[in-house]
Motif scaffolding. Sequence first.
Motif, short mmCIF file in Angstrom:
data_model
loop_
_atom_site.label_atom_id
_atom_site.label_comp_id
_atom_site.label_asym_id
_atom_site.label_seq_id
_atom_site.Cartn_x
_atom_site.Cartn_y
_atom_site.Cartn_z
N MET A 269 -0.67 -20.60 -0.09
CA MET A 269 -1.25 -21.87 -0.53
C MET A 269 -1.96 -22.60 0.61
O MET A 269 -3.04 -23.14 0.42
CB MET A 269 -0.15 -22.76 -1.11
N HIS B 260 11.65 -18.57 0.94
CA HIS B 260 12.37 -19.13 2.08
C HIS B 260 13.04 -18.02 2.88
O HIS B 260 13.64 -17.11 2.31
CB HIS B 260 13.45 -20.11 1.61
N TYR C 157 3.30 -21.53 -9.07
CA TYR C 157 3.59 -21.91 -7.69
C TYR C 157 4.95 -21.36 -7.30
O TYR C 157 5.94 -21.50 -8.03
CB TYR C 157 3.56 -23.43 -7.58
N ASP D 100 8.05 -25.49 -9.44
CA ASP D 100 7.87 -24.22 -8.75
C ASP D 100 9.11 -23.37 -8.93
O ASP D 100 10.07 -23.78 -9.59
CB ASP D 100 7.57 -24.45 -7.26
N ASP E 63 11.82 -20.79 -6.50
CA ASP E 63 12.22 -20.59 -5.11
C ASP E 63 12.95 -19.26 -4.95
O ASP E 63 13.85 -18.94 -5.74
CB ASP E 63 13.14 -21.72 -4.66
N GLU F 258 7.75 -20.64 -3.85
CA GLU F 258 8.12 -20.82 -2.45
C GLU F 258 9.10 -19.72 -2.06
O GLU F 258 10.08 -19.48 -2.77
CB GLU F 258 8.75 -22.19 -2.21
N GLU G 75 9.47 -21.14 5.56
CA GLU G 75 9.18 -21.02 4.14
C GLU G 75 7.68 -20.92 3.96
O GLU G 75 6.91 -21.50 4.73
CB GLU G 75 9.73 -22.20 3.34
N SER H 225 4.58 -21.03 0.94
CA SER H 225 4.24 -21.37 -0.44
C SER H 225 3.08 -20.50 -0.92
O SER H 225 2.10 -20.29 -0.20
CB SER H 225 3.84 -22.85 -0.54
N TYR H 226 3.21 -20.03 -2.16
CA TYR H 226 2.21 -19.16 -2.75
C TYR H 226 1.70 -19.76 -4.06
O TYR H 226 2.44 -20.46 -4.77
CB TYR H 226 2.79 -17.77 -3.05
N THR I 297 -0.82 -21.81 7.30
CA THR I 297 0.54 -21.28 7.43
C THR I 297 0.54 -19.92 8.11
O THR I 297 -0.25 -19.04 7.76
CB THR I 297 1.19 -21.14 6.04
#
Length: 418
Positions: free
Chosen positions: A153, A179, A175, A128, A130, A177, A164, A166-167, A157
Amino acid sequence: MDQNQAFLRALRAALRGRTVSWTGAGPGKGPDSPETWGRLLRMASVHNVLPMVYEAVWPCPAFSAVPESVRAQCKGEVIHMVARQVSSTARFLQLYRALCAGGVEPVVVKGLICRSLYPQPDHRPSSDEDLLVPPDRFAACHALLLQNGLRVMNPQTDPDTAFEVSYLDPRTGFYLEVHKSLFEPGSGAVGDFNACFEDCFSRAVWQTVEGVSVRTLAPQDHLLYLILHAFKHFIHSGFGIRQICDIILMAEANGPAIDWAKLLRRCESLHAAVFAASVFKIGTEHLGFDRTAAGYPAAWQTIPVDAGPMLRDILSGGVYGAADSDRQHSSTITLNAVEAARTGGKSSVLQSVFPARSQLVGRYPVLKKWPVLLPAVWADRLFHYGKELARGGGQGAAQSVSIGRQRVDLMRYYKIIR
Protein backbone atom coordinates in the motif's frame (compact mmCIF):
# COMPACT_ATOMS: atom_id res chain seq x y z
CA MET A 1 -34.17 7.41 26.35
CA ASP A 2 -31.12 9.28 25.04
CA GLN A 3 -28.99 8.13 22.13
CA ASN A 4 -26.28 6.57 24.31
CA GLN A 5 -28.74 4.37 26.18
CA ALA A 6 -30.55 3.44 22.99
CA PHE A 7 -27.31 2.68 21.16
CA LEU A 8 -26.04 0.36 23.88
CA ARG A 9 -29.39 -1.44 24.24
CA ALA A 10 -29.66 -1.98 20.50
CA LEU A 11 -26.09 -3.26 20.34
CA ARG A 12 -26.71 -5.59 23.27
CA ALA A 13 -29.70 -7.07 21.46
CA ALA A 14 -27.70 -7.47 18.24
CA LEU A 15 -24.95 -9.42 20.01
CA ARG A 16 -27.55 -12.03 20.96
CA GLY A 17 -29.32 -12.11 17.60
CA ARG A 18 -32.36 -10.33 19.01
CA THR A 19 -34.28 -7.15 18.25
CA VAL A 20 -35.44 -4.41 20.58
CA SER A 21 -39.14 -4.10 21.37
CA TRP A 22 -39.47 -0.34 21.66
CA THR A 23 -43.05 0.82 21.09
CA GLY A 24 -42.63 4.58 21.36
CA ALA A 25 -40.59 7.34 22.93
CA GLY A 26 -39.52 7.47 26.55
CA PRO A 27 -37.84 5.37 29.25
CA GLY A 28 -37.82 1.73 28.18
CA LYS A 29 -39.83 2.53 25.04
CA GLY A 30 -37.22 3.94 22.71
CA PRO A 31 -35.42 7.16 21.66
CA ASP A 32 -37.33 10.25 22.71
CA SER A 33 -37.46 11.99 19.29
CA PRO A 34 -36.61 11.63 15.58
CA GLU A 35 -33.50 13.73 16.33
CA THR A 36 -32.39 11.17 18.93
CA TRP A 37 -32.95 8.41 16.40
CA GLY A 38 -30.72 10.32 13.99
CA ARG A 39 -27.97 10.63 16.60
CA LEU A 40 -28.31 6.94 17.43
CA LEU A 41 -27.85 5.91 13.79
CA ARG A 42 -24.92 8.31 13.36
CA MET A 43 -23.29 6.85 16.47
CA ALA A 44 -23.71 3.35 15.06
CA SER A 45 -22.06 4.52 11.85
CA VAL A 46 -19.17 6.23 13.67
CA HIS A 47 -18.53 3.04 15.66
CA ASN A 48 -18.79 0.92 12.49
CA VAL A 49 -21.60 -1.25 13.85
CA LEU A 50 -24.45 0.16 11.77
CA PRO A 51 -25.52 -3.20 10.23
CA MET A 52 -25.85 -4.78 13.68
CA VAL A 53 -27.73 -1.85 15.20
CA TYR A 54 -30.00 -1.51 12.18
CA GLU A 55 -30.96 -5.20 12.31
CA ALA A 56 -31.82 -4.79 15.99
CA VAL A 57 -34.04 -1.71 15.61
CA TRP A 58 -35.75 -1.73 12.22
CA PRO A 59 -38.60 -4.16 13.16
CA CYS A 60 -39.60 -2.28 16.32
CA PRO A 61 -42.71 -0.02 16.15
CA ALA A 62 -40.79 3.00 17.46
CA PHE A 63 -38.55 2.99 14.37
CA SER A 64 -41.47 4.39 12.38
CA ALA A 65 -40.67 7.76 14.00
CA VAL A 66 -37.62 7.95 11.72
CA PRO A 67 -38.39 9.76 8.44
CA GLU A 68 -38.84 7.37 5.52
CA SER A 69 -35.95 8.98 3.60
CA VAL A 70 -33.58 8.37 6.51
CA ARG A 71 -34.73 4.76 6.91
CA ALA A 72 -34.22 4.13 3.20
CA GLN A 73 -30.78 5.70 3.24
CA CYS A 74 -29.80 3.69 6.29
CA LYS A 75 -31.03 0.44 4.76
CA GLY A 76 -29.10 1.12 1.57
CA GLU A 77 -25.91 1.79 3.50
CA VAL A 78 -26.34 -1.42 5.49
CA ILE A 79 -26.87 -3.48 2.32
CA HIS A 80 -23.74 -1.95 0.81
CA MET A 81 -21.64 -2.60 3.95
CA VAL A 82 -22.76 -6.21 4.26
CA ALA A 83 -22.20 -6.90 0.56
CA ARG A 84 -18.72 -5.40 0.79
CA GLN A 85 -17.93 -7.53 3.82
CA VAL A 86 -19.12 -10.70 2.08
CA SER A 87 -16.86 -9.87 -0.86
CA SER A 88 -13.88 -9.05 1.38
CA THR A 89 -14.26 -12.27 3.36
CA ALA A 90 -14.39 -14.33 0.17
CA ARG A 91 -11.26 -12.63 -1.18
CA PHE A 92 -9.44 -13.14 2.11
CA LEU A 93 -10.25 -16.84 2.27
CA GLN A 94 -9.16 -17.21 -1.35
CA LEU A 95 -5.82 -15.62 -0.50
CA TYR A 96 -5.47 -17.69 2.65
CA ARG A 97 -5.92 -20.92 0.72
CA ALA A 98 -3.26 -19.73 -1.76
CA LEU A 99 -0.83 -18.97 1.06
CA CYS A 100 -1.34 -22.40 2.62
CA ALA A 101 -0.92 -24.10 -0.77
CA GLY A 102 2.36 -22.20 -1.14
CA GLY A 103 3.67 -23.53 2.15
CA VAL A 104 2.88 -20.50 4.31
CA GLU A 105 0.37 -21.05 7.09
CA PRO A 106 -0.16 -17.59 8.60
CA VAL A 107 -1.98 -17.05 11.86
CA VAL A 108 -5.26 -15.13 11.45
CA VAL A 109 -5.95 -12.59 14.19
CA LYS A 110 -8.96 -10.38 14.96
CA GLY A 111 -11.25 -9.75 11.95
CA LEU A 112 -12.34 -13.09 10.51
CA ILE A 113 -12.09 -14.91 13.85
CA CYS A 114 -13.97 -12.22 15.75
CA ARG A 115 -16.71 -12.03 13.10
CA SER A 116 -17.30 -15.76 13.42
CA LEU A 117 -18.43 -15.16 17.03
CA TYR A 118 -21.39 -12.97 15.99
CA PRO A 119 -24.92 -14.20 15.17
CA GLN A 120 -24.57 -12.65 11.69
CA PRO A 121 -20.83 -12.50 10.99
CA ASP A 122 -21.03 -10.28 7.90
CA HIS A 123 -22.94 -7.66 9.91
CA ARG A 124 -19.80 -7.06 11.99
CA PRO A 125 -17.68 -5.08 9.48
CA SER A 126 -13.89 -5.28 9.33
CA SER A 127 -11.91 -2.56 7.61
CA ASP A 128 -9.08 -5.02 6.97
CA GLU A 129 -7.78 -8.48 7.78
CA ASP A 130 -4.68 -9.26 9.81
CA LEU A 131 -2.16 -12.06 9.46
CA LEU A 132 0.77 -12.92 11.72
CA VAL A 133 3.77 -14.73 10.25
CA PRO A 134 7.16 -15.61 11.72
CA PRO A 135 9.84 -13.21 10.41
CA ASP A 136 11.60 -16.07 8.58
CA ARG A 137 8.40 -16.84 6.64
CA PHE A 138 7.56 -13.27 5.71
CA ALA A 139 9.50 -13.21 2.41
CA ALA A 140 7.58 -16.24 1.14
CA CYS A 141 4.27 -14.73 2.29
CA HIS A 142 5.11 -11.40 0.62
CA ALA A 143 5.98 -13.07 -2.69
CA LEU A 144 2.77 -15.12 -2.72
CA LEU A 145 0.61 -12.07 -2.01
CA LEU A 146 2.19 -10.19 -4.91
CA GLN A 147 1.67 -13.21 -7.17
CA ASN A 148 -2.01 -13.17 -6.21
CA GLY A 149 -2.58 -9.57 -7.25
CA LEU A 150 -1.92 -7.57 -4.07
CA ARG A 151 0.33 -4.53 -3.91
CA VAL A 152 2.18 -2.91 -1.03
CA MET A 153 0.00 0.00 0.00
CA ASN A 154 2.75 2.47 0.93
CA PRO A 155 5.55 2.62 -1.67
CA GLN A 156 7.93 3.89 1.02
CA THR A 157 7.53 0.72 3.08
CA ASP A 158 10.59 -1.51 3.21
CA PRO A 159 9.10 -5.01 3.58
CA ASP A 160 12.42 -6.38 4.85
CA THR A 161 12.60 -4.09 7.88
CA ALA A 162 8.98 -3.12 8.64
CA PHE A 163 7.31 -5.03 11.46
CA GLU A 164 4.01 -4.86 9.56
CA VAL A 165 3.25 -4.37 5.89
CA SER A 166 -0.09 -3.23 4.46
CA TYR A 167 -1.36 -4.59 1.15
CA LEU A 168 -4.17 -3.52 -1.17
CA ASP A 169 -5.97 -5.41 -3.89
CA PRO A 170 -6.33 -2.66 -6.54
CA ARG A 171 -9.10 -4.60 -8.26
CA THR A 172 -11.42 -5.09 -5.28
CA GLY A 173 -10.17 -2.62 -2.67
CA PHE A 174 -9.47 -5.46 -0.23
CA TYR A 175 -7.01 -4.39 2.49
CA LEU A 176 -4.66 -6.73 4.35
CA GLU A 177 -2.02 -6.23 7.04
CA VAL A 178 0.75 -8.78 7.58
CA HIS A 179 2.55 -8.61 10.92
CA LYS A 180 5.90 -10.04 11.91
CA SER A 181 5.02 -9.29 15.52
CA LEU A 182 1.75 -8.33 17.15
CA PHE A 183 3.08 -5.03 18.52
CA GLU A 184 5.74 -2.65 17.26
CA PRO A 185 8.99 -3.90 18.81
CA GLY A 186 10.55 -0.45 19.18
CA SER A 187 7.59 1.12 20.99
CA GLY A 188 8.36 2.22 24.52
CA ALA A 189 4.66 1.98 25.36
CA VAL A 190 3.71 -1.46 23.99
CA GLY A 191 6.84 -3.08 22.57
CA ASP A 192 7.26 -5.31 25.62
CA PHE A 193 3.79 -6.80 25.01
CA ASN A 194 5.36 -9.09 22.40
CA ALA A 195 7.01 -11.12 25.17
CA CYS A 196 3.54 -12.47 26.03
CA PHE A 197 3.32 -14.09 22.59
CA GLU A 198 6.83 -15.46 22.06
CA ASP A 199 5.62 -19.05 21.63
CA CYS A 200 2.22 -18.28 20.12
CA PHE A 201 2.99 -20.11 16.87
CA SER A 202 3.59 -23.38 18.71
CA ARG A 203 0.26 -22.93 20.54
CA ALA A 204 -1.72 -21.89 17.44
CA VAL A 205 -4.87 -23.87 16.61
CA TRP A 206 -6.86 -24.60 13.47
CA GLN A 207 -10.44 -23.42 13.16
CA THR A 208 -12.97 -23.85 10.37
CA VAL A 209 -14.57 -20.62 9.20
CA GLU A 210 -17.03 -20.66 6.29
CA GLY A 211 -15.80 -24.09 5.29
CA VAL A 212 -12.11 -23.09 5.24
CA SER A 213 -9.59 -24.31 7.80
CA VAL A 214 -7.56 -21.37 9.11
CA ARG A 215 -4.79 -21.19 11.68
CA THR A 216 -5.35 -18.78 14.54
CA LEU A 217 -4.12 -17.91 18.02
CA ALA A 218 -4.98 -20.24 20.88
CA PRO A 219 -8.00 -18.91 22.85
CA GLN A 220 -5.87 -17.73 25.80
CA ASP A 221 -3.50 -15.86 23.48
CA HIS A 222 -6.31 -14.42 21.39
CA LEU A 223 -8.23 -13.04 24.35
CA LEU A 224 -5.08 -11.48 25.79
CA TYR A 225 -4.23 -10.02 22.39
CA LEU A 226 -7.69 -8.47 21.99
CA ILE A 227 -7.38 -6.86 25.43
CA LEU A 228 -3.87 -5.53 24.76
CA HIS A 229 -4.83 -4.35 21.26
CA ALA A 230 -7.67 -2.32 22.78
CA PHE A 231 -5.25 -1.12 25.47
CA LYS A 232 -2.80 0.03 22.78
CA HIS A 233 -5.47 2.12 21.08
CA PHE A 234 -6.72 3.46 24.41
CA ILE A 235 -3.33 5.00 25.16
CA HIS A 236 -3.22 6.51 21.70
CA SER A 237 -6.51 8.21 20.81
CA GLY A 238 -9.01 5.65 22.05
CA PHE A 239 -10.81 2.47 21.09
CA GLY A 240 -14.39 1.72 20.06
CA ILE A 241 -17.27 -0.22 21.54
CA ARG A 242 -16.90 -2.91 18.88
CA GLN A 243 -13.62 -4.00 20.47
CA ILE A 244 -15.43 -4.59 23.76
CA CYS A 245 -17.99 -6.69 21.87
CA ASP A 246 -15.16 -8.77 20.39
CA ILE A 247 -13.54 -9.27 23.79
CA ILE A 248 -16.64 -10.42 25.64
CA LEU A 249 -17.75 -12.74 22.83
CA MET A 250 -14.27 -14.27 22.67
CA ALA A 251 -14.36 -14.83 26.44
CA GLU A 252 -17.84 -16.37 26.34
CA ALA A 253 -16.99 -18.69 23.44
CA ASN A 254 -13.82 -20.00 25.07
CA GLY A 255 -14.61 -19.89 28.78
CA PRO A 256 -13.34 -23.41 29.66
CA ALA A 257 -10.07 -22.76 27.80
CA ILE A 258 -9.26 -19.48 29.57
CA ASP A 259 -6.87 -19.46 32.52
CA TRP A 260 -8.24 -16.31 34.15
CA ALA A 261 -5.64 -16.29 36.93
CA LYS A 262 -2.82 -16.32 34.38
CA LEU A 263 -4.58 -13.66 32.33
CA LEU A 264 -4.85 -11.43 35.40
CA ARG A 265 -1.16 -11.84 36.18
CA ARG A 266 -0.28 -10.87 32.63
CA CYS A 267 -2.48 -7.80 32.74
CA GLU A 268 -1.14 -6.77 36.15
CA SER A 269 2.44 -7.01 34.92
CA LEU A 270 1.59 -4.64 32.05
CA HIS A 271 -0.45 -2.16 34.15
CA ALA A 272 -3.55 -3.26 32.24
CA ALA A 273 -5.54 -5.06 34.95
CA VAL A 274 -7.84 -2.17 35.91
CA PHE A 275 -8.28 -1.35 32.22
CA ALA A 276 -9.27 -4.95 31.42
CA ALA A 277 -11.60 -5.23 34.42
CA SER A 278 -13.31 -2.03 33.26
CA VAL A 279 -13.79 -3.50 29.79
CA PHE A 280 -15.53 -6.54 31.28
CA LYS A 281 -17.60 -4.33 33.57
CA ILE A 282 -18.88 -2.35 30.58
CA GLY A 283 -19.61 -5.67 28.91
CA THR A 284 -21.53 -6.88 31.96
CA GLU A 285 -23.54 -3.72 32.63
CA HIS A 286 -24.34 -2.68 29.07
CA LEU A 287 -23.75 -5.55 26.61
CA GLY A 288 -24.99 -8.64 28.44
CA PHE A 289 -21.61 -10.28 29.09
CA ASP A 290 -22.33 -13.83 30.24
CA ARG A 291 -19.87 -14.23 33.10
CA THR A 292 -20.99 -17.81 33.74
CA ALA A 293 -20.29 -18.95 30.17
CA ALA A 294 -16.92 -17.20 30.29
CA GLY A 295 -16.04 -18.62 33.70
CA TYR A 296 -15.32 -15.06 34.77
CA PRO A 297 -14.01 -15.49 38.34
CA ALA A 298 -14.51 -13.53 41.54
CA ALA A 299 -10.89 -12.36 41.50
CA TRP A 300 -11.70 -10.25 38.45
CA GLN A 301 -15.14 -9.15 39.63
CA THR A 302 -13.78 -7.76 42.90
CA ILE A 303 -11.24 -5.44 41.25
CA PRO A 304 -12.53 -1.97 42.23
CA VAL A 305 -13.33 -0.10 39.04
CA ASP A 306 -15.58 2.68 37.84
CA ALA A 307 -16.05 2.06 34.13
CA GLY A 308 -18.11 5.22 33.58
CA PRO A 309 -15.24 7.48 32.45
CA MET A 310 -13.98 4.82 30.07
CA LEU A 311 -17.42 4.30 28.56
CA ARG A 312 -17.83 8.04 27.99
CA ASP A 313 -14.40 8.17 26.35
CA ILE A 314 -15.31 5.26 24.09
CA LEU A 315 -18.67 6.63 23.00
CA SER A 316 -17.26 10.08 22.27
CA GLY A 317 -14.21 8.81 20.41
CA GLY A 318 -15.64 6.38 17.89
CA VAL A 319 -13.55 3.65 16.25
CA TYR A 320 -9.95 4.04 17.44
CA GLY A 321 -10.70 7.54 18.73
CA ALA A 322 -10.99 8.89 15.20
CA ALA A 323 -14.09 11.02 15.88
CA ASP A 324 -12.19 14.25 15.25
CA SER A 325 -8.69 15.39 14.28
CA ASP A 326 -8.01 17.21 17.56
CA ARG A 327 -8.42 13.96 19.45
CA GLN A 328 -6.22 12.11 16.99
CA HIS A 329 -3.46 14.70 17.31
CA SER A 330 -3.71 14.50 21.09
CA SER A 331 -2.50 10.90 20.92
CA THR A 332 1.15 11.95 21.00
CA ILE A 333 0.56 13.49 24.44
CA THR A 334 -0.95 10.32 25.92
CA LEU A 335 1.60 8.09 24.22
CA ASN A 336 4.50 10.17 25.51
CA ALA A 337 3.06 10.10 29.01
CA VAL A 338 2.72 6.31 29.00
CA GLU A 339 6.19 5.80 27.52
CA ALA A 340 7.68 8.12 30.13
CA ALA A 341 5.92 6.23 32.92
CA ARG A 342 7.23 2.91 31.63
CA THR A 343 10.82 4.02 30.99
CA GLY A 344 11.25 6.47 33.87
CA GLY A 345 11.64 9.40 31.48
CA LYS A 346 9.88 12.74 31.32
CA SER A 347 6.90 13.81 29.26
CA SER A 348 6.05 17.27 27.97
CA VAL A 349 3.83 18.97 25.41
CA LEU A 350 6.96 19.93 23.44
CA GLN A 351 7.88 16.27 23.10
CA SER A 352 4.36 15.60 21.81
CA VAL A 353 4.68 18.26 19.11
CA PHE A 354 8.13 16.96 18.13
CA PRO A 355 7.99 13.21 18.88
CA ALA A 356 11.01 10.94 18.93
CA ARG A 357 12.00 9.07 15.77
CA SER A 358 10.83 5.78 17.32
CA GLN A 359 7.26 7.10 17.53
CA LEU A 360 7.17 8.25 13.91
CA VAL A 361 9.00 5.51 12.08
CA GLY A 362 5.80 3.49 11.58
CA ARG A 363 4.10 6.31 9.68
CA TYR A 364 7.33 7.58 8.06
CA PRO A 365 9.35 4.47 7.06
CA VAL A 366 12.00 6.71 5.46
CA LEU A 367 13.25 7.44 8.99
CA LYS A 368 14.51 3.86 9.28
CA LYS A 369 17.20 4.46 6.67
CA TRP A 370 17.60 8.21 7.06
CA PRO A 371 17.21 9.33 10.71
CA VAL A 372 18.63 12.71 9.72
CA LEU A 373 15.27 13.48 8.04
CA LEU A 374 13.49 13.72 11.40
CA PRO A 375 13.24 17.57 11.32
CA ALA A 376 11.69 17.35 7.84
CA VAL A 377 9.14 14.84 9.15
CA TRP A 378 8.25 17.20 12.01
CA ALA A 379 7.69 19.97 9.46
CA ASP A 380 5.53 17.64 7.33
CA ARG A 381 3.36 16.77 10.34
CA LEU A 382 2.84 20.43 11.21
CA PHE A 383 2.04 21.24 7.57
CA HIS A 384 -0.62 18.54 7.34
CA TYR A 385 -2.05 19.53 10.71
CA GLY A 386 -2.39 23.10 9.42
CA LYS A 387 -4.17 21.85 6.31
CA GLU A 388 -6.66 19.92 8.45
CA LEU A 389 -7.39 23.04 10.48
CA ALA A 390 -7.87 25.05 7.29
CA ARG A 391 -10.45 22.50 6.15
CA GLY A 392 -12.26 22.81 9.46
CA GLY A 393 -11.02 19.45 10.71
CA GLY A 394 -10.31 20.68 14.23
CA GLN A 395 -10.11 23.62 16.59
CA GLY A 396 -6.34 23.83 16.92
CA ALA A 397 -3.32 22.84 18.94
CA ALA A 398 -4.77 24.20 22.17
CA GLN A 399 -7.76 21.87 21.88
CA SER A 400 -5.51 18.89 21.14
CA VAL A 401 -3.40 19.69 24.19
CA SER A 402 -6.53 20.00 26.34
CA ILE A 403 -7.88 16.66 25.13
CA GLY A 404 -4.47 15.06 25.59
CA ARG A 405 -4.20 16.23 29.19
CA GLN A 406 -7.70 15.02 29.99
CA ARG A 407 -6.89 11.61 28.56
CA VAL A 408 -3.59 11.44 30.48
CA ASP A 409 -5.68 11.92 33.62
CA LEU A 410 -7.80 9.01 32.39
CA MET A 411 -4.65 6.88 32.10
CA ARG A 412 -3.85 7.71 35.71
CA TYR A 413 -7.41 6.93 36.78
CA TYR A 414 -7.13 3.43 35.32
CA LYS A 415 -3.62 3.00 36.83
CA ILE A 416 -1.90 2.76 33.46
CA ILE A 417 0.26 5.66 34.59
CA ARG A 418 1.25 5.49 38.25
